[in-house]
Design an enzyme around this catalytic site. Structure first.
Site, PDB file in Angstrom:
ATOM      1  N   LYS A   1      20.521 -20.806  83.485  1.00 23.52           N
ATOM      2  CA  LYS A   1      20.671 -20.613  82.037  1.00 23.52           C
ATOM      3  C   LYS A   1      19.893 -19.377  81.594  1.00 23.52           C
ATOM      4  O   LYS A   1      18.929 -18.989  82.246  1.00 23.52           O
ATOM      5  CB  LYS A   1      20.094 -21.832  81.289  1.00 23.52           C
ATOM      6  CG  LYS A   1      20.933 -23.085  81.360  1.00 23.52           C
ATOM      7  CD  LYS A   1      20.260 -24.214  80.574  1.00 23.52           C
ATOM      8  CE  LYS A   1      21.032 -25.511  80.702  1.00 23.52           C
ATOM      9  NZ  LYS A   1      22.353 -25.491  80.061  1.00 23.52           N
TER      10      LYS A   1
ATOM     11  N   ARG B   1      27.628 -34.364  84.444  1.00 24.36           N
ATOM     12  CA  ARG B   1      28.821 -35.132  84.825  1.00 24.36           C
ATOM     13  C   ARG B   1      28.780 -35.533  86.290  1.00 24.36           C
ATOM     14  O   ARG B   1      29.367 -36.542  86.684  1.00 24.36           O
ATOM     15  CB  ARG B   1      30.079 -34.326  84.492  1.00 24.36           C
ATOM     16  CG  ARG B   1      30.170 -33.020  85.209  1.00 24.36           C
ATOM     17  CD  ARG B   1      31.148 -32.061  84.574  1.00 24.36           C
ATOM     18  NE  ARG B   1      30.626 -31.431  83.359  1.00 24.36           N
ATOM     19  CZ  ARG B   1      31.300 -30.588  82.595  1.00 24.36           C
ATOM     20  NH1 ARG B   1      32.544 -30.255  82.895  1.00 24.36           N
ATOM     21  NH2 ARG B   1      30.762 -30.060  81.535  1.00 24.36           N
TER      22      ARG B   1
HETATM   23  N1  BES Z   1      22.302 -30.183  79.426  1.00 25.18           N
HETATM   24  C1  BES Z   1      23.357 -29.256  79.179  1.00 25.18           C
HETATM   25  C2  BES Z   1      24.008 -29.454  77.805  1.00 25.18           C
HETATM   26  C3  BES Z   1      23.145 -29.232  76.584  1.00 25.18           C
HETATM   27  C4  BES Z   1      23.226 -28.068  75.870  1.00 25.18           C
HETATM   28  C5  BES Z   1      22.303 -30.228  76.115  1.00 25.18           C
HETATM   29  C6  BES Z   1      22.472 -27.895  74.720  1.00 25.18           C
HETATM   30  C7  BES Z   1      21.534 -30.048  74.983  1.00 25.18           C
HETATM   31  C8  BES Z   1      21.616 -28.883  74.277  1.00 25.18           C
HETATM   32  C9  BES Z   1      24.441 -29.403  80.238  1.00 25.18           C
HETATM   33  O1  BES Z   1      24.017 -29.764  81.498  1.00 25.18           O
HETATM   34  C10 BES Z   1      25.103 -28.076  80.387  1.00 25.18           C
HETATM   35  O2  BES Z   1      24.448 -27.169  80.830  1.00 25.18           O
HETATM   36  N2  BES Z   1      26.381 -28.008  80.044  1.00 25.18           N
HETATM   37  C11 BES Z   1      27.121 -26.813  80.157  1.00 25.18           C
HETATM   38  C12 BES Z   1      28.451 -27.146  80.784  1.00 25.18           C
HETATM   39  C13 BES Z   1      29.248 -25.950  81.195  1.00 25.18           C
HETATM   40  C14 BES Z   1      28.545 -25.213  82.322  1.00 25.18           C
HETATM   41  C15 BES Z   1      30.621 -26.383  81.635  1.00 25.18           C
HETATM   42  C16 BES Z   1      27.300 -26.235  78.765  1.00 25.18           C
HETATM   43  O3  BES Z   1      27.433 -27.000  77.822  1.00 25.18           O
HETATM   44  O4  BES Z   1      27.234 -25.015  78.627  1.00 25.18           O
HETATM   45 MN    MN Z   2      23.466 -28.088  82.672  1.00 22.36          MN
END
Ligand code: BES
Ligand code: MN
Ligand code: ZN
Length: 495
Positions: free
Chosen positions: A274, A348
């Site tokens: 990230k 997931r």
């Molecule tokens: N934990 C994150 C989602 C999240 C984002 C939680 C903001 C709380 C606040 C999750 O694991 C994630 O990184 N999701 C990605 C999925 C994508 C890579 C398909 C996302 O939402 O960008």
């Molecule tokens: Mn994630």
């Protein structure tokens, strides 16, 4: 904070502060009596528009010996015929935050007198306890100046005995303790709230409430074939775990409800790392796990007549020489293969093994997972509602109604088959991430592939688990979302 109960007249009860509710369009008996005792001060505040009783407003005044209470806290309740439980909870939350600002540690309240006899007492207790939450365990300076509440005295009207009031207050305290547990777990930093820490918390809960607790460690997870959970966790020095808690409130024969919570103790994104800005918030990626632990604590404390299983697949998502990579193909516990296209879509993966495990092991009557699953859910619903998806209209409907009642709102998103197109892989059965479009739904669709016929609902709490601003019943930070929703749902549950 302790809660005291007393059958007493608010006008005659000495206290550092007395809290009363005020309507915008109606002056009730208590308001009129206080106004008279204070030589018309309250009426004056209204005519000068300094305090008009609008919802979400408060005003603290000194009584200068004209009432036994040293201060009077006026709390706005809005229009009389619009008063409901949520408004009363929020009024109580606002009140206790105003008292914190004024550093008034003990107070008496008559706020519940403005509401319905059947529910106002709980609403006021709940709002007060939720609104007074504070997390400062890591502050080392100015210890002596730190403020904490001591006591709230609920002044009971004629129709409610102390015994009845006590039972109702105690139930609400148990509920709020579960919320606080969830909030604490989320508030702790990732270097403290590790997978081992969550496991230890589950063991303590089990010891306290005579629950069955099982924690599966790396070797066992591999042996079982939980390769998706293992893949996510293997880049971290802190090993992945599967935490299971069982509570039997309905005897041996009844099939349980299973609650599953995403337990990513820190989500760096892994190799698909990230961006740095705001990454610290990803310590909250175990909020689903925290919520189901909180709900279990409450269900056991209240001895709810249901059989309940809590499952938390927990891991830390880190980049490392051992970490899983984009392009890897994993065989999940269900046997379905998954091509990894983004290691940041890890939630997931840990959930899909937990869902399969839950339904094959427990044959549940219903299965509900809670997860901070997608940033897309924050885009779609902001911070006002959790995303809700599932395969059973009745279950969805019950969750919606529970959400309305307790004030933790949910909003349904569709899970039509067409959404699944983008999740098909050229090399494996599924891929773990598709395009950005409809991101919450494609994530939900992915989970659905591991559910089969079991009644199932998925709550995406990415936007609701953490708040950047103070709210009446949820000061800035961890909200503990899900605990009250689940308890409200379970309280009304008959198979
Ligand atoms: N934990 C994150 C989602 C999240 C984002 C939680 C903001 C709380 C606040 C999750 O694991 C994630 O990184 N999701 C990605 C999925 C994508 C890579 C398909 C996302 O939402 O960008
Ligand atoms: Mn994630
Ligand atoms: Zn995540």
């Amino acid at each position: 904070m302790n809660i005291n109960l007393l059958s007493a007249n608010p006008l005659k009860h000495p206290a550092p502060a007395l809290v009363i509710g005020c309507f915008e369009d109606h002056r009730d008996e208590l308001f009129v009596a206080c106004d008279a005792a204070l030589d018309g001060c309250l009426g004056r505040l209204a005519t000068d528009r300094e305090f008009s009783g609008k919802a979400d407003s408060c005003r603290l005044i000194h009584t200068l010996g004209k009432l036994p209470a040293e201060r009077l806290l006026l709390v706005g309740l809005g229009k009389k015929d619009e008063l409901n439980e949520e408004r009363l909870r929020q009024a109580a939350g606002n009140a206790v935050q105003a008292l914190r600002s004024a550093r008034v540690a003990s107070f008496a309240t008559a706020l519940h007198l403005a509401g319905a006899r059947e529910s106002a007492l709980e609403a006021v207790c709940e709002g007060t306890l939720l609104g007074s939450y504070h997390f400062d365990q890591y502050k080392t300076k100015d210890r002596d100046e730190r403020f904490s509440f001591e006591r709230m005295t609920l002044l009971l009207p004629k129709g409610i005995t102390v015994k009845e009031g006590r039972a109702r207050a105690d139930r609400t305290m148990a509920l709020c303790q579960g919320v606080s547990l969830a909030r604490d777990l989320v508030s702790h930093p990732g270097n403290v709230a590790t997978t081992g820490y969550l496991a230890e918390t589950a063991r303590e809960l089990a010891a306290r409430h005579a629950l069955v607790c099982r924690v599966m460690e790396m070797d066992e997870l591999k042996q079982l074939g939980m390769n998706a959970l293992v893949a996510v966790g293997k880049g971290s020095a802190e090993p992945p775990r599967l935490i299971v808690l069982e509570y039997k409130g309905a005897g041996d024969k009844e099939r349980p409800v299973v609650l599953i919570g995403k337990g990513i103790t820190f989500d760096s994104g892994g190799i698909s790392i990230k961006p740095g800005a705001g990454m610290e918030e990803m310590k909250t990626d175990m909020s689903g796990g925290a919520a189901v632990l909180g709900a279990m604590e409450v269900a056991a404390a209240l001895k709810l007549p249901v059989n309940l299983v809590v499952i938390i697949p927990t891991a830390e998502n880190m980049p490392d020489g051992m970490a899983y990579k984009p392009g890897d193909v994993i065989t999940s516990l269900s046997g379905q293969t998954i091509e990894i296209t983004n290691t940041d879509a890890e939630g997931r993966l840990v959930l899909c093994d937990a869902l399969h495990y839950a339904q094959t092991t427990y044959k549940p009557t219903a299965m509900i997972d809670l997860a901070t699953l997608t940033g897309a859910c924050v885009v779609a619903l902001g911070h006002e509602a959790s995303g809700l998806m599932g395969n059973n209209p009745r279950l969805i409907d019950r969750l919606k109604r529970a959400g309305e009642r307790c004030g933790e709102r949910v909003w349904e998103l569709p899970l039509w088959d067409a959404y699944g197109e983008v999740m098909k892989s050229d090399i494996a059965d599924l891929k773990n991430a598709g395009s950005r479009d409809g991101g919450s739904i494609t994530a939900g669709w992915f989970l659905k592939q591991f559910v089969g016929k079991t009644h199932w609902a998925h709550l995406d709490i990415a936007g609701t688990a953490w708040g950047d601003k103070n709210r009446p019943c949820s000061p800035k930070g961890a909200t503990g979302v899900g605990v009250r929703l689940l308890i409200e749902f379970l309280g009304a549950y008959r198979t």
